[in-house]
Scaffold this motif. Structure first.
Motif, PDB file in Angstrom:
ATOM      1  N   ALA A  72     124.348 -67.759 -31.037  1.00  0.00           N
ATOM      2  CA  ALA A  72     124.484 -67.783 -32.497  1.00  0.00           C
ATOM      3  C   ALA A  72     124.552 -66.359 -33.021  1.00  0.00           C
ATOM      4  O   ALA A  72     124.155 -66.077 -34.153  1.00  0.00           O
ATOM      5  N   ALA A  73     125.029 -65.446 -32.164  1.00  0.00           N
ATOM      6  CA  ALA A  73     125.258 -64.045 -32.532  1.00  0.00           C
ATOM      7  C   ALA A  73     124.012 -63.438 -33.172  1.00  0.00           C
ATOM      8  O   ALA A  73     122.920 -63.569 -32.649  1.00  0.00           O
ATOM      9  N   CYS A  74     124.188 -62.774 -34.318  1.00  0.00           N
ATOM     10  CA  CYS A  74     123.083 -62.036 -34.942  1.00  0.00           C
ATOM     11  C   CYS A  74     122.042 -62.955 -35.568  1.00  0.00           C
ATOM     12  O   CYS A  74     120.954 -62.490 -35.935  1.00  0.00           O
ATOM     13  N   ALA A  75     122.342 -64.228 -35.697  1.00  0.00           N
ATOM     14  CA  ALA A  75     121.363 -65.211 -36.159  1.00  0.00           C
ATOM     15  C   ALA A  75     120.635 -65.867 -34.990  1.00  0.00           C
ATOM     16  O   ALA A  75     119.781 -66.729 -35.184  1.00  0.00           O
ATOM     17  N   GLY A  76     120.964 -65.446 -33.768  1.00  0.00           N
ATOM     18  CA  GLY A  76     120.504 -66.152 -32.579  1.00  0.00           C
ATOM     19  C   GLY A  76     119.003 -66.222 -32.408  1.00  0.00           C
ATOM     20  O   GLY A  76     118.466 -67.260 -32.020  1.00  0.00           O
ATOM     21  N   PHE A  77     118.295 -65.108 -32.682  1.00  0.00           N
ATOM     22  CA  PHE A  77     116.853 -65.131 -32.472  1.00  0.00           C
ATOM     23  C   PHE A  77     116.177 -66.152 -33.385  1.00  0.00           C
ATOM     24  O   PHE A  77     115.287 -66.888 -32.947  1.00  0.00           O
ATOM     25  N   VAL A  78     116.589 -66.218 -34.642  1.00  0.00           N
ATOM     26  CA  VAL A  78     115.964 -67.174 -35.565  1.00  0.00           C
ATOM     27  C   VAL A  78     116.311 -68.606 -35.165  1.00  0.00           C
ATOM     28  O   VAL A  78     115.464 -69.499 -35.234  1.00  0.00           O
ATOM     29  N   TYR A  79     117.538 -68.832 -34.720  1.00  0.00           N
ATOM     30  CA  TYR A  79     117.895 -70.155 -34.210  1.00  0.00           C
ATOM     31  C   TYR A  79     117.028 -70.529 -33.009  1.00  0.00           C
ATOM     32  O   TYR A  79     116.549 -71.661 -32.886  1.00  0.00           O
ATOM     33  N   ALA A  80     116.826 -69.582 -32.094  1.00  0.00           N
ATOM     34  CA  ALA A  80     116.010 -69.855 -30.912  1.00  0.00           C
ATOM     35  C   ALA A  80     114.556 -70.099 -31.292  1.00  0.00           C
ATOM     36  O   ALA A  80     113.886 -70.971 -30.723  1.00  0.00           O
ATOM     37  N   LEU A  81     114.056 -69.335 -32.259  1.00  0.00           N
ATOM     38  CA  LEU A  81     112.683 -69.520 -32.720  1.00  0.00           C
ATOM     39  C   LEU A  81     112.511 -70.893 -33.372  1.00  0.00           C
ATOM     40  O   LEU A  81     111.514 -71.594 -33.145  1.00  0.00           O
ATOM     41  N   HIS A  82     113.486 -71.278 -34.157  1.00  0.00           N
ATOM     42  CA  HIS A  82     113.475 -72.603 -34.779  1.00  0.00           C
ATOM     43  C   HIS A  82     113.473 -73.701 -33.715  1.00  0.00           C
ATOM     44  O   HIS A  82     112.739 -74.692 -33.819  1.00  0.00           O
ATOM     45  N   THR A  83     114.280 -73.517 -32.683  1.00  0.00           N
ATOM     46  CA  THR A  83     114.341 -74.493 -31.598  1.00  0.00           C
ATOM     47  C   THR A  83     113.019 -74.559 -30.845  1.00  0.00           C
ATOM     48  O   THR A  83     112.530 -75.651 -30.506  1.00  0.00           O
ATOM     49  N   ALA A  84     112.420 -73.400 -30.591  1.00  0.00           N
ATOM     50  CA  ALA A  84     111.121 -73.366 -29.908  1.00  0.00           C
ATOM     51  C   ALA A  84     110.071 -74.101 -30.721  1.00  0.00           C
ATOM     52  O   ALA A  84     109.248 -74.859 -30.166  1.00  0.00           O
ATOM     53  N   HIS A  85     110.077 -73.880 -32.023  1.00  0.00           N
ATOM     54  CA  HIS A  85     109.121 -74.587 -32.880  1.00  0.00           C
ATOM     55  C   HIS A  85     109.313 -76.092 -32.783  1.00  0.00           C
ATOM     56  O   HIS A  85     108.349 -76.855 -32.679  1.00  0.00           O
ATOM     57  N   ALA A  86     110.576 -76.529 -32.807  1.00  0.00           N
ATOM     58  CA  ALA A  86     110.845 -77.966 -32.708  1.00  0.00           C
ATOM     59  C   ALA A  86     110.339 -78.532 -31.385  1.00  0.00           C
ATOM     60  O   ALA A  86     109.740 -79.618 -31.347  1.00  0.00           O
ATOM     61  N   TYR A  87     110.588 -77.816 -30.299  1.00  0.00           N
ATOM     62  CA  TYR A  87     110.107 -78.260 -28.986  1.00  0.00           C
ATOM     63  C   TYR A  87     108.590 -78.396 -28.957  1.00  0.00           C
ATOM     64  O   TYR A  87     108.039 -79.386 -28.471  1.00  0.00           O
ATOM     65  N   VAL A  88     107.892 -77.379 -29.483  1.00  0.00           N
ATOM     66  CA  VAL A  88     106.438 -77.365 -29.390  1.00  0.00           C
ATOM     67  C   VAL A  88     105.812 -78.345 -30.381  1.00  0.00           C
ATOM     68  O   VAL A  88     104.900 -79.103 -30.032  1.00  0.00           O
ATOM     69  N   ALA A  89     106.302 -78.344 -31.630  1.00  0.00           N
ATOM     70  CA  ALA A  89     105.730 -79.229 -32.634  1.00  0.00           C
ATOM     71  C   ALA A  89     105.937 -80.703 -32.290  1.00  0.00           C
ATOM     72  O   ALA A  89     105.125 -81.552 -32.654  1.00  0.00           O
ATOM     73  N   SER A  90     107.014 -80.990 -31.562  1.00  0.00           N
ATOM     74  CA  SER A  90     107.282 -82.382 -31.170  1.00  0.00           C
ATOM     75  C   SER A  90     106.429 -82.826 -29.993  1.00  0.00           C
ATOM     76  O   SER A  90     106.376 -84.016 -29.675  1.00  0.00           O
ATOM     77  N   GLY A  91     105.820 -81.867 -29.304  1.00  0.00           N
ATOM     78  CA  GLY A  91     105.027 -82.190 -28.128  1.00  0.00           C
ATOM     79  C   GLY A  91     105.816 -82.201 -26.833  1.00  0.00           C
ATOM     80  O   GLY A  91     105.249 -82.458 -25.768  1.00  0.00           O
ATOM     81  N   LEU A  92     107.112 -81.897 -26.894  1.00  0.00           N
ATOM     82  CA  LEU A  92     107.927 -81.885 -25.678  1.00  0.00           C
ATOM     83  C   LEU A  92     107.571 -80.714 -24.768  1.00  0.00           C
ATOM     84  O   LEU A  92     107.691 -80.808 -23.547  1.00  0.00           O
TER      85      LEU A  92
END
Length: 338
Positions: free
Chosen positions: A114-134
């Motif tokens: 996601a180019a220069c937005a990539g870190f925030v996209y990855a952080l958002h994805t990590a949050h989703a993974y962890v908050a969901s319990g996966l």
């Protein structure tokens, strides 16, 4: 309202040793230090060695994280690497890191583009993974070696870009409120404004210049970002249910200081509360936000419990915002100097 179940517990960063100053660039293209500083705010950038790649930058950032916070990565169960300059189209940088760092082979490993937005996209994805319990412990990296795809005969782009990496750990904790509002977006109608050619040589029915290097229409990206980012920031705040005056630090992508200034002006947000990494590191794409965050932490500005609004934007045209509160573990060792 804060979403619960995840927190950022550690951070690390790395930039290569070689400095490319504005004076150095004066010997390469028709430019000068005053012109570059006035138009970008950049004084120097770091350049990776010929044999130093994105996976190497990531490895050093993770080692810095582990050293500073005494964190083990043996229980990491997902690795996310945001990058536009992977060592290879495949295998992924994340897979290379899993083996190199001795992370168990039961951990997932993916690169995100996601180019220069990539870190925030990855952080958002990590949050989703962890908050969901996966997942319970996710290693998130933003890293790019842009010097390897920069045309050093093009003064409009070569003055901007540098190399670097930042890493954070996102861990599960049901009692803490580390992540709040977010906003994601993409305007693919502008995809031809920032690109590097690949299998195809056209997008949006526009024939692309096939240099194999990064090509950017800076004026169009500027217009889009200055219009889009303030709107996105307001969406993040609406999602979180807070006002901008409750945000302690704003960390936009460090593309260009002359871009950050009008964004802050439109938001009516103090420029002195905006953190950026561009002055001495240049535009490091996916690495720019974690580098700026870590500079704030190293400098004693950014503290646990503060409200920090991250906003990435770039090629795609993609953008992503996330409001976070840090809950960093105590440092057990000083960081590796940058």
């Amino acid at each position: 309202m804060f979403l619960k179940g995840a927190k950022i517990t550690a951070i690390g960063s790395y930039v290569p040793a070689r400095r490319l100053t504005n004076s150095d660039l004066e010997q390469m293209v028709d430019t000068n230090d005053e012109w570059i500083v006035q138009r970008t705010g950049i004084r120097e950038r770091r350049i990776s060695r010929e044999d130093e790649y994105t996976s190497d930058l990531c490895t050093a950032a993770v080692l810095d994280l582990m050293k500073r916070y005494g964190k083990s990565i043996q229980d990491v169960d997902m690795i996310l690497v945001a990058t536009s300059t992977p060592d290879f189209p495949f295998p992924s940088v994340a897979s290379i890191l899993q083996n190199r760092l001795g992370i168990p082979s039961t951990a997932g490993a993916i690169d995100m583009s996601a180019a220069c937005a990539g870190f925030v996209y990855a952080l958002h994805t990590a949050h989703a993974y962890v908050a969901s319990g996966l997942h319970r412990k996710v290693l998130v990296l933003g890293a790019d070696a842009l010097s390897k795809i920069t045309d050093y005969t093009d003064r409009s782009t070569c003055i901007l870009f540098g190399d670097g990496a930042g890493a954070v750990l996102v861990e599960s904790d049901e009692q803490l409120d580390g992540f709040a509002g977010f906003h994601l977006g993409s305007d693919g109608s502008g995809a031809h404004h920032v690109y590097r050619t690949g299998l195809s040589r056209s997008v949006n029915e526009v024939e692309l210049v096939d240099t194999g290097k990064l090509v950017q229409n800076g004026r169009e990206v500027f217009r889009w970002a200055v219009r889009t980012v303030p709107q996105g920031v307001q969406q993040v705040l609406n999602n979180a249910g807070i006002s901008l005056d409750q945000v302690d630090w704003f960390i936009p992508h460090s593309a260009n200081l002359r871009m950050i200034e009008p964004i802050c002006e439109r938001l009516n947000y103090p420029l002195e509360q905006a953190l950026y990494s561009l002055e001495y590191f240049g535009n490091t794409s996916a690495a720019s936000i974690p580098l700026a965050l870590d500079l704030g932490i190293r400098g004693g500005k950014v503290l646990n419990g503060q409200q920090i609004l991250l906003y990435g934007f770039g090629a795609g045209l993609t953008h992503a915002g996330q409001l976070v509160k840090l809950e960093l573990a105590p440092e057990v060792s000083p960081p590796t100097p940058l």
